[in-house]
Design a protein around this motif. Structure first.
Motif, mmCIF file in Angstrom:
data_model
loop_
_atom_site.group_PDB
_atom_site.id
_atom_site.type_symbol
_atom_site.label_atom_id
_atom_site.label_comp_id
_atom_site.label_asym_id
_atom_site.label_seq_id
_atom_site.Cartn_x
_atom_site.Cartn_y
_atom_site.Cartn_z
ATOM 1 N N GLU A 156 0.823 -1.217 0.000
ATOM 2 C CA GLU A 156 0.000 0.000 0.000
ATOM 3 C C GLU A 156 0.854 1.263 0.000
ATOM 4 O O GLU A 156 0.530 2.243 -0.672
ATOM 5 C CB GLU A 156 -0.973 -0.004 1.188
ATOM 6 C CG GLU A 156 -2.067 -1.044 1.078
ATOM 7 C CD GLU A 156 -2.918 -0.914 -0.178
ATOM 8 O OE1 GLU A 156 -3.101 0.214 -0.709
ATOM 9 O OE2 GLU A 156 -3.409 -1.960 -0.652
ATOM 10 N N HIS A 157 1.954 1.236 0.735
ATOM 11 C CA HIS A 157 2.852 2.397 0.765
ATOM 12 C C HIS A 157 3.447 2.658 -0.627
ATOM 13 O O HIS A 157 3.458 3.796 -1.103
ATOM 14 C CB HIS A 157 3.977 2.178 1.785
ATOM 15 C CG HIS A 157 5.040 3.215 1.721
ATOM 16 N ND1 HIS A 157 4.861 4.496 2.183
ATOM 17 C CD2 HIS A 157 6.297 3.174 1.221
ATOM 18 C CE1 HIS A 157 5.965 5.202 1.975
ATOM 19 N NE2 HIS A 157 6.851 4.418 1.386
ATOM 20 N N VAL A 158 3.916 1.623 -1.266
ATOM 21 C CA VAL A 158 4.527 1.774 -2.587
ATOM 22 C C VAL A 158 3.465 2.176 -3.607
ATOM 23 O O VAL A 158 3.682 3.076 -4.419
ATOM 24 C CB VAL A 158 5.276 0.481 -3.005
ATOM 25 C CG1 VAL A 158 5.776 0.578 -4.435
ATOM 26 C CG2 VAL A 158 6.429 0.211 -2.042
ATOM 27 N N ALA B 51 0.754 3.817 -3.106
ATOM 28 C CA ALA B 51 0.349 5.202 -2.855
ATOM 29 C C ALA B 51 1.335 6.198 -3.466
ATOM 30 O O ALA B 51 0.944 7.296 -3.876
ATOM 31 C CB ALA B 51 0.228 5.448 -1.347
ATOM 32 N N ASN B 52 2.603 5.812 -3.545
ATOM 33 C CA ASN B 52 3.624 6.715 -4.087
ATOM 34 C C ASN B 52 3.851 6.553 -5.583
ATOM 35 O O ASN B 52 4.333 7.484 -6.233
ATOM 36 C CB ASN B 52 4.945 6.509 -3.338
ATOM 37 C CG ASN B 52 4.931 7.184 -2.002
ATOM 38 O OD1 ASN B 52 5.098 8.381 -1.904
ATOM 39 N ND2 ASN B 52 4.675 6.411 -0.954
ATOM 40 N N LEU B 53 3.531 5.388 -6.117
ATOM 41 C CA LEU B 53 3.795 5.142 -7.540
ATOM 42 C C LEU B 53 2.537 4.992 -8.386
ATOM 43 O O LEU B 53 2.557 5.283 -9.566
ATOM 44 C CB LEU B 53 4.636 3.864 -7.706
ATOM 45 C CG LEU B 53 6.034 3.886 -7.121
ATOM 46 C CD1 LEU B 53 6.706 2.531 -7.340
ATOM 47 C CD2 LEU B 53 6.871 4.980 -7.743
ATOM 48 N N GLY B 54 1.488 4.485 -7.820
ATOM 49 C CA GLY B 54 0.304 4.147 -8.598
ATOM 50 C C GLY B 54 0.415 2.710 -9.090
ATOM 51 O O GLY B 54 1.494 2.107 -9.068
ATOM 52 N N GLU B 55 -0.680 2.147 -9.520
ATOM 53 C CA GLU B 55 -0.713 0.730 -9.884
ATOM 54 C C GLU B 55 0.096 0.399 -11.133
ATOM 55 O O GLU B 55 0.783 -0.608 -11.182
ATOM 56 C CB GLU B 55 -2.152 0.248 -10.013
ATOM 57 C CG GLU B 55 -2.838 0.192 -8.660
ATOM 58 C CD GLU B 55 -4.254 -0.337 -8.721
ATOM 59 O OE1 GLU B 55 -4.816 -0.452 -9.833
ATOM 60 O OE2 GLU B 55 -4.786 -0.630 -7.643
ATOM 61 N N LYS B 56 0.038 1.235 -12.159
ATOM 62 C CA LYS B 56 0.769 0.971 -13.403
ATOM 63 C C LYS B 56 2.278 0.978 -13.153
ATOM 64 O O LYS B 56 2.995 0.073 -13.572
ATOM 65 C CB LYS B 56 0.383 2.001 -14.472
ATOM 66 C CG LYS B 56 1.227 1.964 -15.731
ATOM 67 C CD LYS B 56 0.986 0.729 -16.558
ATOM 68 C CE LYS B 56 1.654 0.881 -17.926
ATOM 69 N NZ LYS B 56 2.285 -0.343 -18.353
ATOM 70 N N GLU B 57 2.758 2.013 -12.476
ATOM 71 C CA GLU B 57 4.195 2.074 -12.182
ATOM 72 C C GLU B 57 4.619 0.934 -11.260
ATOM 73 O O GLU B 57 5.699 0.367 -11.438
ATOM 74 C CB GLU B 57 4.580 3.416 -11.562
ATOM 75 C CG GLU B 57 4.732 4.521 -12.574
ATOM 76 C CD GLU B 57 5.316 5.767 -11.955
ATOM 77 O OE1 GLU B 57 6.326 6.260 -12.494
ATOM 78 O OE2 GLU B 57 4.778 6.249 -10.941
ATOM 79 N N LEU B 58 3.786 0.573 -10.305
ATOM 80 C CA LEU B 58 4.090 -0.534 -9.408
ATOM 81 C C LEU B 58 4.230 -1.833 -10.200
ATOM 82 O O LEU B 58 5.172 -2.600 -10.002
ATOM 83 C CB LEU B 58 3.001 -0.674 -8.346
ATOM 84 C CG LEU B 58 3.116 -1.849 -7.387
ATOM 85 C CD1 LEU B 58 4.390 -1.777 -6.573
ATOM 86 C CD2 LEU B 58 1.906 -1.886 -6.466
ATOM 87 N N SER B 59 3.335 -2.041 -11.123
ATOM 88 C CA SER B 59 3.395 -3.238 -11.964
ATOM 89 C C SER B 59 4.646 -3.222 -12.842
ATOM 90 O O SER B 59 5.392 -4.210 -12.903
ATOM 91 C CB SER B 59 2.137 -3.326 -12.832
ATOM 92 O OG SER B 59 2.188 -4.457 -13.663
ATOM 93 N N ASP B 60 4.903 -2.107 -13.516
ATOM 94 C CA ASP B 60 6.091 -1.998 -14.374
ATOM 95 C C ASP B 60 7.376 -2.131 -13.560
ATOM 96 O O ASP B 60 8.336 -2.777 -14.004
ATOM 97 C CB ASP B 60 6.098 -0.668 -15.134
ATOM 98 C CG ASP B 60 5.063 -0.611 -16.250
ATOM 99 O OD1 ASP B 60 4.398 -1.633 -16.526
ATOM 100 O OD2 ASP B 60 4.922 0.471 -16.862
ATOM 101 N N LEU B 61 7.393 -1.543 -12.366
ATOM 102 C CA LEU B 61 8.559 -1.647 -11.501
ATOM 103 C C LEU B 61 8.815 -3.101 -11.116
ATOM 104 O O LEU B 61 9.972 -3.546 -11.066
ATOM 105 C CB LEU B 61 8.374 -0.787 -10.248
ATOM 106 C CG LEU B 61 9.503 -0.840 -9.228
ATOM 107 C CD1 LEU B 61 10.824 -0.360 -9.827
ATOM 108 C CD2 LEU B 61 9.127 -0.015 -8.000
#
Length: 187
Positions: free
Chosen positions: A137-139, A141-151
């Motif tokens: 949830e912390h990550v 909140a800072n990146l968003g779902e698309k960036e979290l997935s790509d990351l």
């Protein structure tokens, strides 16, 4: 269409560079088997996967910080060397590169970068019970779902490269000229 052709050409050039790296590694007494020759089709697909990440929502500067941190954690000298140089080519400040290993204590990273580095660490050394909801949830909140997935895919890729580079003892700096890393002025 033109972007696909450009990406295909770039991927082919990178694959050719990977084969050249492999050829160079064979001349090094500490290098082990030539994984590109032995598993060429797989190596080419893994490289194509890695190259596709350049088109992800993660910008090049953040991606290099992530690659550097995972490589530090895994003890991959070849990848640490490579990603420090790539980060410098992309304009990253030298002091920030020194601080990647101590990013939690450093004031040089913003909330988004800290979240990406935290995600990198948790995925590189998976906890016994998986990734906690708090971290996720912390990550997010800072990146968003698309960036979290790509990351996540970026972290997968660098961990794979770290493992193959360590297993086959890739020598730090041995591919600088082939990969255009001499532009960093750090040879």
């Amino acid at each position: 269409m033109h972007g696909e052709i450009r990406r295909a050409k770039s991927a082919k050039e990178t694959i050719m560079s990977a084969h050249a790296i492999s050829e160079r590694a064979k001349t090094n007494a500490s290098a082990r088997a030539d994984y590109n020759a032995l598993s060429g089709a797989i190596a080419e697909k893994f490289l194509a996967f890695s190259m596709a990440l350049k088109d992800s929502s993660i910008d090049a500067n953040l991606r290099e910080l992530v690659y550097l941190r995972a490589s530090q954690m895994n003890g991959c000298g070849f990848c640490v060397d490579m990603h420090v140089k790539q980060a410098r080519i992309h304009g990253e400040r030298e002091l920030r590169l020194h601080h990647v290993a101590v990013w939690r204590e450093s004031p040089l990273f913003d909330a988004r970068e800290r979240a990406a580095l935290e995600w990198t660490e948790v995925l590189t050394r998976l906890p016994v019970h998986g990734v906690s909801d708090r971290v996720y949830e912390h990550v997010r909140a800072n990146l968003g779902e698309k960036e979290l997935s790509d990351l996540t895919f970026s972290v997968m890729a660098i961990n794979g490269w770290n493992r193959i580079s360590i297993a086959f003892q890739s020598v730090p700096g041995s591919a600088d000229a082939m990969l255009g890393l001499t532009k960093a002025g750090m040879s």
